[in-house]
Scaffold this motif. Structure first.
Motif, short mmCIF file in Angstrom:
data_model
loop_
_atom_site.label_atom_id
_atom_site.label_comp_id
_atom_site.label_asym_id
_atom_site.label_seq_id
_atom_site.Cartn_x
_atom_site.Cartn_y
_atom_site.Cartn_z
N MET A 218 50.07 83.73 25.08
CA MET A 218 50.95 84.32 24.07
C MET A 218 50.39 85.66 23.64
O MET A 218 49.17 85.85 23.58
CB MET A 218 51.05 83.42 22.83
CG MET A 218 51.68 82.08 23.10
SD MET A 218 51.78 81.12 21.58
CE MET A 218 51.72 79.46 22.25
N ASP A 219 51.30 86.59 23.35
CA ASP A 219 50.94 87.86 22.73
C ASP A 219 51.96 88.14 21.64
O ASP A 219 52.91 87.39 21.48
CB ASP A 219 50.83 89.01 23.74
CG ASP A 219 52.16 89.43 24.34
OD1 ASP A 219 53.24 88.99 23.87
OD2 ASP A 219 52.16 90.23 25.28
N GLY A 220 51.77 89.19 20.89
CA GLY A 220 52.73 89.46 19.84
C GLY A 220 52.51 90.76 19.13
O GLY A 220 51.59 91.53 19.46
N VAL B 185 40.68 99.60 16.76
CA VAL B 185 40.44 98.43 17.60
C VAL B 185 40.14 97.24 16.70
O VAL B 185 39.33 97.34 15.77
CB VAL B 185 39.26 98.68 18.57
CG1 VAL B 185 38.91 97.41 19.34
CG2 VAL B 185 39.57 99.81 19.53
N ILE B 186 40.79 96.11 16.95
CA ILE B 186 40.55 94.88 16.21
C ILE B 186 39.73 93.96 17.10
O ILE B 186 40.06 93.74 18.26
CB ILE B 186 41.88 94.18 15.84
CG1 ILE B 186 42.81 95.13 15.09
CG2 ILE B 186 41.62 92.90 15.07
CD1 ILE B 186 42.29 95.65 13.78
N ALA C 129 43.12 93.34 20.06
CA ALA C 129 44.31 93.90 19.41
C ALA C 129 44.04 95.35 19.08
O ALA C 129 42.89 95.78 18.98
CB ALA C 129 44.66 93.13 18.14
N ILE C 130 45.12 96.09 18.91
CA ILE C 130 45.05 97.49 18.47
C ILE C 130 45.98 97.63 17.27
O ILE C 130 47.15 97.22 17.33
CB ILE C 130 45.50 98.46 19.59
CG1 ILE C 130 44.54 98.40 20.77
CG2 ILE C 130 45.62 99.89 19.04
CD1 ILE C 130 43.15 98.99 20.51
N ARG C 131 45.45 98.21 16.20
CA ARG C 131 46.27 98.49 15.03
C ARG C 131 46.62 99.96 15.03
O ARG C 131 45.76 100.82 15.13
CB ARG C 131 45.50 98.14 13.74
CG ARG C 131 46.30 98.42 12.49
CD ARG C 131 45.58 97.98 11.24
NE ARG C 131 46.35 98.38 10.07
CZ ARG C 131 46.08 98.02 8.84
NH1 ARG C 131 45.03 97.24 8.59
NH2 ARG C 131 46.83 98.43 7.83
N VAL C 132 47.92 100.24 14.93
CA VAL C 132 48.43 101.61 14.81
C VAL C 132 49.20 101.65 13.50
O VAL C 132 50.24 101.01 13.36
CB VAL C 132 49.34 101.99 15.99
CG1 VAL C 132 49.88 103.39 15.81
CG2 VAL C 132 48.60 101.85 17.32
N ASN C 133 48.62 102.36 12.53
CA ASN C 133 49.17 102.39 11.17
C ASN C 133 49.24 100.95 10.65
O ASN C 133 48.21 100.30 10.55
CB ASN C 133 50.48 103.14 11.12
CG ASN C 133 50.32 104.59 11.56
OD1 ASN C 133 49.31 105.23 11.23
ND2 ASN C 133 51.27 105.11 12.30
N ASN C 134 50.41 100.42 10.38
CA ASN C 134 50.53 99.05 9.86
C ASN C 134 51.03 98.05 10.88
O ASN C 134 51.39 96.93 10.53
CB ASN C 134 51.43 99.04 8.62
CG ASN C 134 50.79 99.75 7.47
OD1 ASN C 134 49.59 99.65 7.26
ND2 ASN C 134 51.58 100.50 6.72
N THR C 135 51.06 98.45 12.16
CA THR C 135 51.50 97.57 13.22
C THR C 135 50.29 97.19 14.07
O THR C 135 49.49 98.04 14.45
CB THR C 135 52.57 98.25 14.10
OG1 THR C 135 53.66 98.64 13.26
CG2 THR C 135 53.07 97.32 15.17
N VAL C 136 50.17 95.89 14.36
CA VAL C 136 49.08 95.38 15.19
C VAL C 136 49.68 94.81 16.46
O VAL C 136 50.57 93.95 16.40
CB VAL C 136 48.26 94.30 14.45
CG1 VAL C 136 47.13 93.78 15.33
CG2 VAL C 136 47.72 94.85 13.13
N TYR C 137 49.18 95.27 17.59
CA TYR C 137 49.62 94.79 18.90
C TYR C 137 48.58 93.81 19.41
O TYR C 137 47.44 94.20 19.71
CB TYR C 137 49.80 95.97 19.87
CG TYR C 137 50.84 96.95 19.36
CD1 TYR C 137 52.19 96.76 19.64
CD2 TYR C 137 50.47 98.03 18.57
CE1 TYR C 137 53.14 97.64 19.16
CE2 TYR C 137 51.42 98.91 18.09
CZ TYR C 137 52.75 98.71 18.38
OH TYR C 137 53.70 99.58 17.89
#
Length: 128
Positions: free
Chosen positions: A119-121, A5-6, A21-29
């Motif tokens: 906005m999201d990304g 959790v970010i 945001a949620i970081r999964v490995n090196n991807t942040v949603y």
């Protein structure tokens, strides 16, 4: 799979059942950001101020994840009035440099708290 959790105090606290945001490995949603001031939790006035506040909020969450706006691979923009699309482009040019992220811009009927833009990304961080 590593899931983190970010959270940062430099962006508005979640106003629902979600994380900034949620970081999964090196991807942040990145969750959707509207033009809320992170300290007062009030919506800033006007479309230009909201666009800038959204980019500032996204920047804060990106930095809390260990990245930056430059690491955004995909950006989604939701506007109440697509007539503001050119203003988004102009302001986005102040926050981003080439290569720009992939992007979608959608016109929507309404947004939380009467916001004019959201906005999201997705952020892709360098491998650990």
């Amino acid at each position: 799979m590593s899931r983190t959790v970010i959270h940062t105090e430099l962006a508005p606290a979640a106003i629902g059942t979600y994380s900034q945001a949620i970081r999964v490995n090196n991807t942040v949603y990145l969750s959707g950001q509207i033009g809320l001031d992170p300290y007062s939790m009030d919506l800033v006035d006007g479309i230009e101020a909201q666009i800038r506040r959204v980019f500032d909020n996204l920047k804060a969450v990106c930095e809390a994840s260990g990245g930056s706006l430059a690491d955004i691979a995909k950006l989604n923009i939701f506007l109440i009035d697509l007539g503001n699309f050119q203003l988004v482009n102009q302001i986005m040019g102040e926050y981003f440099a080439q290569p720009y992220p992939a992007r979608a811009a959608l016109g929507v009927a309404s947004l939380p708290r009467g916001a004019l833009v959201e906005m999201d990304g997705v952020v892709e961080l360098a491998a650990d």
